[in-house]
Design an enzyme around this catalytic site. Structure first.
Site, short mmCIF file in Angstrom:
data_model
loop_
_atom_site.label_atom_id
_atom_site.label_comp_id
_atom_site.label_asym_id
_atom_site.label_seq_id
_atom_site.Cartn_x
_atom_site.Cartn_y
_atom_site.Cartn_z
N CYS A 33 0.80 -1.26 -0.06
CA CYS A 33 -0.02 0.21 0.01
C CYS A 33 0.86 1.30 -0.12
CB CYS A 33 -0.96 -0.30 1.31
SG CYS A 33 -1.79 1.59 1.24
N ASP A 67 -0.32 -6.10 0.36
CA ASP A 67 -1.36 -6.63 -0.37
C ASP A 67 -0.89 -7.95 -1.24
OD1 ASP A 67 -3.12 -4.33 0.32
OD2 ASP A 67 -1.88 -2.91 -0.91
#
Length: 162
Positions: A55, A62
């Site tokens: 992120c 992620d």
């Protein structure tokens, strides 16, 4: 109809046991080879279930499955180089939508495919799952590109109504 050494000389990563895994996003890792069947329209699909990026705001990891499908023209992406390229996103901070579009654009630059689509199936974080879809079709595949976007949209809407 085996490939000769001269046909795959550009594939320097395949079979190379001394390859270093990248620590930063690096599109130069992508390698291509000549399509022996450019007169056939066929689909090549890669399913990459271990994609990781960060992120850009929080630095949190992620996780996603990236699915890449394309109709080749003259050149095709070599799979080990694709694996290393996707691994190069591991420390790359970008939103899900950006990652999918970057991957698609890098592959277009490499191969000039007739058609390509990239889907990110990201693991939910904070109770929200994001599934970005990006595609491109040359002049002869604009109808296919539009149809696949409609299908992706309908599928996303259907998932939201369950």
């Amino acid at each position: 109809m085996s490939r000769s050494a001269s046909e795959i000389k550009e594939c320097t990563l395949l079979g190379n046991t001394g390859v270093k895994y990248p620590v930063e996003y690096d599109p130069s890792l992508l390698e291509a080879f000549v399509n022996k069947h450019p007169d056939n329209e066929y689909v090549v699909t890669f399913n990459c279930p271990e994609f990781t990026s960060l992120c850009p705001k929080t630095g949190q990891p992620d996780f996603a499955t990236i699915v890449i499908s394309y109709i080749p023209r003259e050149r095709m992406v070599e799979s080990k180089s694709l694996k290393l390229y996707l691994f190069s996103f591991r420390n790359h901070g970008d939103f899900h939508e950006d990652c999918v579009n970057i991957i698609m654009k890098d592959l277009i630059r490499l191969m000039d495919p007739r058609y390509i689509e990239v889907t990110g199936i990201f693991t939910p974080r904070g109770g929200i799952a994001i599934y970005p879809f990006a595609n491109y079709g040359d002049d002869e595949h604009q109808e296919l590109a539009a149809m696949r976007r409609r299908e992706a949209f309908a599928s996303a809407v259907g998932r939201g109504q369950r």
